[in-house]
Design a protein around this motif. Structure first.
Motif, PDB file in Angstrom:
ATOM      1  N   ASP A 161    -102.857  -3.197-104.770  1.00 36.54           N
ATOM      2  CA  ASP A 161    -102.572  -3.520-106.158  1.00 36.54           C
ATOM      3  C   ASP A 161    -103.101  -2.638-107.075  1.00 36.54           C
ATOM      4  N   ILE A 162    -104.360  -2.299-107.078  1.00 41.30           N
ATOM      5  CA  ILE A 162    -105.163  -1.352-107.632  1.00 41.30           C
ATOM      6  C   ILE A 162    -104.580  -0.156-107.981  1.00 41.30           C
ATOM      7  N   GLY A 163    -104.278   0.406-106.529  1.00 41.46           N
ATOM      8  CA  GLY A 163    -103.792   1.828-106.271  1.00 41.46           C
ATOM      9  C   GLY A 163    -102.267   1.910-106.829  1.00 41.46           C
ATOM     10  N   LEU A 164    -101.470   0.864-106.411  1.00 39.04           N
ATOM     11  CA  LEU A 164    -100.183   0.753-107.133  1.00 39.04           C
ATOM     12  C   LEU A 164    -100.193   1.037-108.705  1.00 39.04           C
ATOM     13  N   LEU A 165    -101.132   0.062-109.073  1.00 43.30           N
ATOM     14  CA  LEU A 165    -101.125   0.335-110.781  1.00 43.30           C
ATOM     15  C   LEU A 165    -101.872   1.271-111.332  1.00 43.30           C
ATOM     16  N   THR A 166    -102.585   2.131-110.751  1.00 44.10           N
ATOM     17  CA  THR A 166    -103.299   3.150-111.152  1.00 44.10           C
ATOM     18  C   THR A 166    -102.057   4.244-111.094  1.00 44.10           C
ATOM     19  N   ILE A 167    -101.200   4.302-110.253  1.00 40.24           N
ATOM     20  CA  ILE A 167    -100.187   5.284-110.381  1.00 40.24           C
ATOM     21  C   ILE A 167     -99.167   4.999-111.252  1.00 40.24           C
ATOM     22  N   VAL A 168     -98.886   3.588-111.458  1.00 40.67           N
ATOM     23  CA  VAL A 168     -97.946   3.092-112.634  1.00 40.67           C
ATOM     24  C   VAL A 168     -98.408   3.597-114.000  1.00 40.67           C
ATOM     25  N   SER A 169     -99.904   3.254-114.303  1.00 32.71           N
ATOM     26  CA  SER A 169    -100.503   3.513-115.406  1.00 32.71           C
ATOM     27  C   SER A 169    -100.373   4.844-115.916  1.00 32.71           C
ATOM     28  N   LEU A 170    -100.588   5.855-114.697  1.00 34.15           N
ATOM     29  CA  LEU A 170    -100.324   7.248-115.152  1.00 34.15           C
ATOM     30  C   LEU A 170     -98.787   7.571-115.320  1.00 34.15           C
ATOM     31  N   SER A 171     -98.018   6.981-114.633  1.00 36.40           N
ATOM     32  CA  SER A 171     -96.636   7.230-114.960  1.00 36.40           C
ATOM     33  C   SER A 171     -96.047   6.864-116.314  1.00 36.40           C
ATOM     34  N   ARG A 172     -96.692   5.728-116.932  1.00 33.68           N
ATOM     35  CA  ARG A 172     -96.390   5.011-118.147  1.00 33.68           C
ATOM     36  C   ARG A 172     -96.604   6.127-119.279  1.00 33.68           C
ATOM     37  N   LYS A 173     -97.583   6.867-118.927  1.00 33.80           N
ATOM     38  CA  LYS A 173     -97.967   7.893-119.980  1.00 33.80           C
ATOM     39  C   LYS A 173     -96.948   8.951-120.427  1.00 33.80           C
ATOM     40  N   VAL A 174     -96.172   9.211-119.477  1.00 33.48           N
ATOM     41  CA  VAL A 174     -95.120  10.067-119.852  1.00 33.48           C
ATOM     42  C   VAL A 174     -93.728   9.369-119.761  1.00 33.48           C
ATOM     43  N   MET A 175     -93.583   8.144-119.710  1.00 31.80           N
ATOM     44  CA  MET A 175     -92.286   7.474-120.010  1.00 31.80           C
ATOM     45  C   MET A 175     -92.195   6.925-121.576  1.00 31.80           C
ATOM     46  N   ASN A 176     -90.918   7.363-121.849  1.00 28.65           N
ATOM     47  CA  ASN A 176     -90.460   6.749-123.227  1.00 28.65           C
ATOM     48  C   ASN A 176     -90.089   5.421-123.222  1.00 28.65           C
ATOM     49  N   ARG A 177     -89.694   4.828-124.319  1.00 32.41           N
ATOM     50  CA  ARG A 177     -89.242   3.546-124.358  1.00 32.41           C
ATOM     51  C   ARG A 177     -87.941   3.029-123.577  1.00 32.41           C
ATOM     52  N   LYS A 178     -86.847   4.121-123.597  1.00 27.98           N
ATOM     53  CA  LYS A 178     -85.764   3.919-122.930  1.00 27.98           C
ATOM     54  C   LYS A 178     -85.846   3.829-121.496  1.00 27.98           C
ATOM     55  N   MET A 179     -86.698   4.929-120.858  1.00 24.80           N
ATOM     56  CA  MET A 179     -87.009   4.693-119.526  1.00 24.80           C
ATOM     57  C   MET A 179     -87.693   3.618-118.972  1.00 24.80           C
ATOM     58  N   ILE A 180     -88.429   2.869-119.938  1.00 26.11           N
ATOM     59  CA  ILE A 180     -89.382   1.722-119.461  1.00 26.11           C
ATOM     60  C   ILE A 180     -88.330   0.624-119.437  1.00 26.11           C
ATOM     61  N   LYS A 181     -87.166   0.543-120.437  1.00 29.00           N
ATOM     62  CA  LYS A 181     -86.356  -0.665-120.653  1.00 29.00           C
ATOM     63  C   LYS A 181     -85.278  -0.301-119.457  1.00 29.00           C
ATOM     64  N   TRP A 182     -85.060   0.756-118.690  1.00 25.15           N
ATOM     65  CA  TRP A 182     -84.104   0.864-117.770  1.00 25.15           C
ATOM     66  C   TRP A 182     -84.833   0.563-116.399  1.00 25.15           C
ATOM     67  N   THR A 183     -86.119   0.724-116.403  1.00 27.79           N
ATOM     68  CA  THR A 183     -86.995   0.281-115.274  1.00 27.79           C
ATOM     69  C   THR A 183     -86.916  -1.274-115.129  1.00 27.79           C
ATOM     70  N   SER A 184     -86.999  -1.879-116.230  1.00 31.90           N
ATOM     71  CA  SER A 184     -87.077  -3.377-116.318  1.00 31.90           C
ATOM     72  C   SER A 184     -85.619  -4.099-115.934  1.00 31.90           C
ATOM     73  N   ILE A 185     -84.564  -3.169-116.078  1.00 32.94           N
ATOM     74  CA  ILE A 185     -83.392  -3.843-115.715  1.00 32.94           C
ATOM     75  C   ILE A 185     -83.127  -3.679-114.430  1.00 32.94           C
ATOM     76  N   ILE A 186     -83.726  -2.501-113.864  1.00 34.38           N
ATOM     77  CA  ILE A 186     -83.593  -2.303-112.197  1.00 34.38           C
ATOM     78  C   ILE A 186     -84.323  -3.487-111.713  1.00 34.38           C
ATOM     79  N   ALA A 187     -85.558  -3.473-112.303  1.00 34.71           N
ATOM     80  CA  ALA A 187     -86.445  -4.587-111.689  1.00 34.71           C
ATOM     81  C   ALA A 187     -85.998  -5.895-111.549  1.00 34.71           C
ATOM     82  N   GLY A 188     -85.116  -6.318-112.839  1.00 36.52           N
ATOM     83  CA  GLY A 188     -84.156  -7.648-112.756  1.00 36.52           C
ATOM     84  C   GLY A 188     -83.469  -7.627-111.719  1.00 36.52           C
ATOM     85  N   LEU A 189     -82.625  -6.713-111.460  1.00 35.97           N
ATOM     86  CA  LEU A 189     -81.590  -6.533-110.640  1.00 35.97           C
ATOM     87  C   LEU A 189     -82.168  -6.741-109.099  1.00 35.97           C
TER      88      LEU A 189
END
Length: 211
Positions: A161-189
């Motif tokens: 969990d810590i390793g995964l979220l470290t990668i996610v946190s680093l990816s989050r720094k280069v993602m904009n609002r639209k990219m995160i929105k679509w990630t949430s939609i894909i997660a929902g599916l």
């Protein structure tokens, strides 16, 4: 110690495949940061600890009964459908970009982890993993071994969990609002897909029971 480290590796291996918990952790980690993603993981681990205690106390045989597992498939599916609907409907809400203040409560994401973890798949996993040591769990050495195995697997899941979220946190720094929105939609599916799988498993169990 060798037994402990062996089960740490097993915990890591078990946590690697993408499941409903991983999807929800990634979504919350991207939308609200490391701590909220980890809250989902902690919610899942809370259920894991409860199941470990239940197994140690000899409840495993009851959890394995079809009449117990079948309703849990439906309950788990309902929870996942609820989370999937919320993930898609609110895909563009509660998004906090790196450096912004998070308004979402820690408890709400922790609760999501609890809901996702309440599934027969999780129950079956713990029953199968600890089945080999249950026979000796009431003797002195057996109890100690059971504790070492449990701690090892939980440590492995925590490291994942810590390793995964470290990668996610680093990816989050280069993602904009639209990219995160679509990630949430894909997660929902994906969560909806897991819910459908639970319904399918319920149907298979019901069919086997009738036949």
């Amino acid at each position: 110690m060798s037994l402990y480290f062996a089960y740490v590796m097993i915990g890591l291996a078990i946590a690697m495949p993408v499941g409903a918990i991983t999807v929800e952790m990634t979504k919350q980690g991207l939308k609200n940061g490391f701590m909220h993603g980890w809250a989902v993981g902690l919610g899942g681990m809370t259920i894991d600890v409860v199941l470990i205690l239940a197994l140690y106390l000899g409840v495993a045989k009851f959890l394995a009964l079809p009449y117990i597992q079948m309703p849990l498939w439906i309950i788990g599916a309902i929870f996942l459908f609820m989370l999937a609907y919320d993930s898609i409907k609110n895909a563009d809400k509660d998004i906090t970009l790196a450096g912004e203040k998070v308004n979402k409560s820690f408890f709400s994401t922790y609760r999501n982890g609890l809901l996702v973890a309440v599934s027969p798949g999780n129950l079956v996993f713990w029953i199968s993993v600890f089945g080999a040591v249950l026979a000796d769990s009431y003797s002195g050495n057996g109890a100690n071994q059971f504790l070492i195995v449990a701690l090892g697997i939980l440590t492995g899941i925590l490291l994942h969990d810590i390793g995964l979220l470290t990668i996610v946190s680093l990816s989050r720094k280069v993602m904009n609002r639209k990219m995160i929105k679509w990630t949430s939609i894909i997660a929902g599916l994906l969560l909806f897909g897991f819910g459908c799988y639970f319904i399918y498993e319920f149907y298979i169990d019901l069919k086997d029971l009738i036949v």
